[in-house]
Write a protein that holds these residues in place. Structure first.
Motif, mmCIF file in Angstrom:
data_model
loop_
_atom_site.group_PDB
_atom_site.id
_atom_site.type_symbol
_atom_site.label_atom_id
_atom_site.label_comp_id
_atom_site.label_asym_id
_atom_site.label_seq_id
_atom_site.Cartn_x
_atom_site.Cartn_y
_atom_site.Cartn_z
ATOM 1 N N CYS A 272 6.211 -13.037 -0.531
ATOM 2 C CA CYS A 272 6.904 -11.916 -1.162
ATOM 3 C C CYS A 272 6.529 -10.616 -0.473
ATOM 4 C CB CYS A 272 6.594 -11.842 -2.660
ATOM 5 S SG CYS A 272 4.876 -11.472 -3.068
ATOM 6 N N LEU A 273 7.438 -9.666 -0.557
ATOM 7 C CA LEU A 273 7.248 -8.314 -0.038
ATOM 8 C C LEU A 273 7.667 -7.325 -1.117
ATOM 9 C CD1 LEU A 273 8.851 -8.795 3.494
ATOM 10 C CD2 LEU A 273 6.409 -8.450 3.053
ATOM 11 N N ASP A 274 6.871 -6.283 -1.323
ATOM 12 C CA ASP A 274 7.255 -5.217 -2.235
ATOM 13 C C ASP A 274 7.974 -4.122 -1.465
ATOM 14 O OD1 ASP A 274 6.341 -6.289 -4.621
ATOM 15 O OD2 ASP A 274 4.318 -5.466 -4.386
ATOM 16 N N PHE A 275 9.046 -3.609 -2.051
ATOM 17 C CA PHE A 275 9.917 -2.608 -1.428
ATOM 18 C C PHE A 275 9.650 -1.251 -2.085
ATOM 19 C CE2 PHE A 275 13.700 -0.097 -0.888
ATOM 20 C CZ PHE A 275 14.299 -0.508 0.286
ATOM 21 N N TYR A 276 9.376 -0.242 -1.247
ATOM 22 C CA TYR A 276 9.030 1.097 -1.736
ATOM 23 C C TYR A 276 9.965 2.156 -1.158
ATOM 24 C CZ TYR A 276 4.491 -1.000 -2.970
ATOM 25 O OH TYR A 276 3.497 -1.792 -3.490
ATOM 26 N N ILE A 277 10.058 3.260 -1.864
ATOM 27 C CA ILE A 277 10.631 4.471 -1.292
ATOM 28 C C ILE A 277 9.531 5.515 -1.184
ATOM 29 C CG2 ILE A 277 12.981 4.066 -2.126
ATOM 30 C CD1 ILE A 277 12.402 6.143 -4.351
ATOM 31 N N GLN A 278 9.702 6.433 -0.241
ATOM 32 C CA GLN A 278 8.809 7.588 -0.102
ATOM 33 C C GLN A 278 9.697 8.818 -0.070
ATOM 34 O OE1 GLN A 278 6.660 7.916 3.608
ATOM 35 N NE2 GLN A 278 4.957 9.023 2.662
ATOM 36 N N ARG A 279 9.548 9.663 -1.029
ATOM 37 C CA ARG A 279 10.460 10.796 -1.230
ATOM 38 C C ARG A 279 10.064 11.984 -0.356
ATOM 39 N NH1 ARG A 279 11.742 12.977 -7.341
ATOM 40 N NH2 ARG A 279 13.797 13.908 -6.923
ATOM 41 N N GLN A 280 11.051 12.627 0.259
ATOM 42 C CA GLN A 280 10.809 13.844 1.023
ATOM 43 C C GLN A 280 10.531 14.997 0.056
ATOM 44 O OE1 GLN A 280 14.097 16.064 2.664
ATOM 45 N NE2 GLN A 280 13.092 16.276 4.649
ATOM 46 N N VAL A 281 9.357 15.590 0.183
ATOM 47 C CA VAL A 281 8.989 16.714 -0.688
ATOM 48 C C VAL A 281 8.689 17.974 0.110
ATOM 49 C CG1 VAL A 281 8.122 15.206 -2.518
ATOM 50 C CG2 VAL A 281 6.549 16.013 -0.748
ATOM 51 N N ASN A 282 8.645 17.843 1.439
ATOM 52 C CA ASN A 282 8.313 18.963 2.304
ATOM 53 C C ASN A 282 9.071 18.788 3.614
ATOM 54 O OD1 ASN A 282 6.952 20.453 4.433
ATOM 55 N ND2 ASN A 282 5.263 20.782 2.996
ATOM 56 N N ALA A 283 9.984 19.708 3.893
ATOM 57 C CA ALA A 283 10.841 19.551 5.075
ATOM 58 C C ALA A 283 10.066 19.647 6.380
ATOM 59 C CB ALA A 283 11.950 20.601 5.055
ATOM 60 N N GLU A 284 9.017 20.453 6.411
ATOM 61 C CA GLU A 284 8.243 20.646 7.632
ATOM 62 C C GLU A 284 7.398 19.429 7.950
ATOM 63 O OE1 GLU A 284 7.171 22.922 10.931
ATOM 64 O OE2 GLU A 284 8.399 23.730 9.300
ATOM 65 N N ASP A 285 6.690 18.916 6.953
ATOM 66 C CA ASP A 285 5.780 17.792 7.165
ATOM 67 C C ASP A 285 6.475 16.445 7.078
ATOM 68 O OD1 ASP A 285 3.723 19.635 7.374
ATOM 69 O OD2 ASP A 285 3.125 19.438 5.270
#
Length: 376
Positions: A272-285
């Motif tokens: 099994c594999l867990d699927f994640y999202i990572q949200r953009q919170v800083n346009a520069e970084d």
């Protein structure tokens, strides 16, 4: 890819002295199309399709990169029942399930031993997907670039996700991508130190691909735009192992040991594999237009969205391998709510389609859309 110590030290020093890239930063929730990008993308497409023709002249055409598959697996993409309302877009509906095909591969342009250090790739195709799809016929570059933006017309009910076994790419955008394939490696190293640094960091010797931390390395919309024309969410995707996988160490004298490790595991077991999202919170970084930059998990932690259950199966038959060879993966096989963003993805829409067309035509294979129910 081997570098002497002097060159490696020079590249590393240059990266940290001069930073990652001079790519213009798109404001939060947006993307920027660079003037002249359409010409660069066309040049990439022409360069890689010509390279493919030369490399496999008189032979079966393989992919231009990721030609060697470690496994072609079927499974089920199961969405969490408790995901936050702001992430409930597209295929991310609470409790939803989709049959899925996955192709795990070595990235280098030629078929090599699994023991060789390399980037690794995972391409995943969800099936039985309904909804409004991104347009493959729009013309964002004007009337002189219509040729490669004709309607896709090949998949109506799929959602593709592409991953690399590292958290950053070797090219910021289309310009870097073209430079990588059109120049010598030494020239690229001296002019694109961050790209080479990422290659060095990303190349690794693996035991079982299911143990790799996978990352999309490019950004995607999640949902639509607000009244100001800004995307509600921009995310990267990630996969993490959620099981115990077979294999103790790399096998120097066995070029296909990764395939054999997965096959051994799935003879009677599961994965099994867990699927994640990572949200953009800083346009520069956390830029959209610069795929060289990893997105910091401390600033924006992974958010679990789904799990891919991989049942016990046999995937090593020639019929199944051939089926997987003939599948076409492209992040633009997508719902509008998961629209690919950034220059690398804009290039993929055209370049991956052109290369896929060239490969399938040369192999006398007609395009098809997997159902997720195929078994061999």
């Amino acid at each position: 890819m081997k570098l002497n110590k002097t060159l490696l030290a020079t590249i590393t020093a240059t990266v940290f002295l001069h930073g990652c890239s001079n790519v213009e930063v798109a404001p939060l929730g947006t993307e920027l199309v660079i003037p002249g990008e359409e010409k660069v993308i066309k040049d990439i497409s022409d360069l890689l399709t010509n390279k493919l023709d030369e490399q496999y002249k008189g032979e079966k055409f393989l992919r231009d990169t990721h030609p060697k598959a470690n496994a072609c697996l079927h499974g089920t993409f199961k969405v969490q029942s408790d995901i936050a309302p702001e992430f409930q877009h597209g295929v991310f509906q609470p409790g939803a399930e989709h049959p899925v095909w996955m192709r795990l591969s070595n990235a280098v342009e030629e078929v090599t031993s699994d023991y060789a250090k390399d980037f690794r790739g995972l391409a995943m195709k969800l099936t039985k997907v309904d909804g409004d799809r991104v347009s493959m016929s729009e013309r964002p570059y004007g009337p002189n670039y219509e040729r490669v933006l004709l309607p896709h017309g090949d998949e109506k009910h799929t959602q593709d996700f592409l991953f690399l076994g590292h958290d950053a790419f070797f090219a910021a955008g289309p310009d870097d991508f073209f430079d990588f394939f059109s120049s010598s490696f030494l020239s690229f190293a001296l002019t694109h130190p961050r790209g080479v640094y990422n290659i060095i960091k990303g190349e690794a010797r693996r035991v079982n691909p299911l143990n790799i931390s996978w990352n999309s390395v490019t950004g995607y919309a999640l949902g639509g735009k607000n009244e100001k024309g800004v995307y509600q969410n921009v995310v990267r995707y990630a996969l993490e192992n959620c099981g115990t996988n077979y294999g103790d160490k790399p096998e120097k004298n066995n070029p296909d040991y990764m395939e054999q490790n997965i096959a051994k595991q799935l003879e009677s077991g599961t994965a099994c594999l867990d699927f994640y999202i990572q949200r953009q919170v800083n346009a520069e970084d956390m830029p959209v237009e610069n795929a060289l930059v990893p997105w910091d998990q401390k600033e924006s932690p992974f958010i679990k969205i789904a799990r891919i259950d991989i049942p016990s199966q046999t995937f090593t038959s020639e019929a199944q391998k051939e089926f997987c060879e003939n599948i076409s993966f492209n992040p633009w096989h997508s719902l509008e709510e998961h629209r690919p963003l950034g220059g690398i993805n804009r290039a993929r829409r055209i370049v991956m389609k052109d290369i896929s067309d060239e490969r399938l035509k040369a192999n006398n294979v007609e395009r098809f859309e997997p159902t997720g129910e195929e078994r061999f």
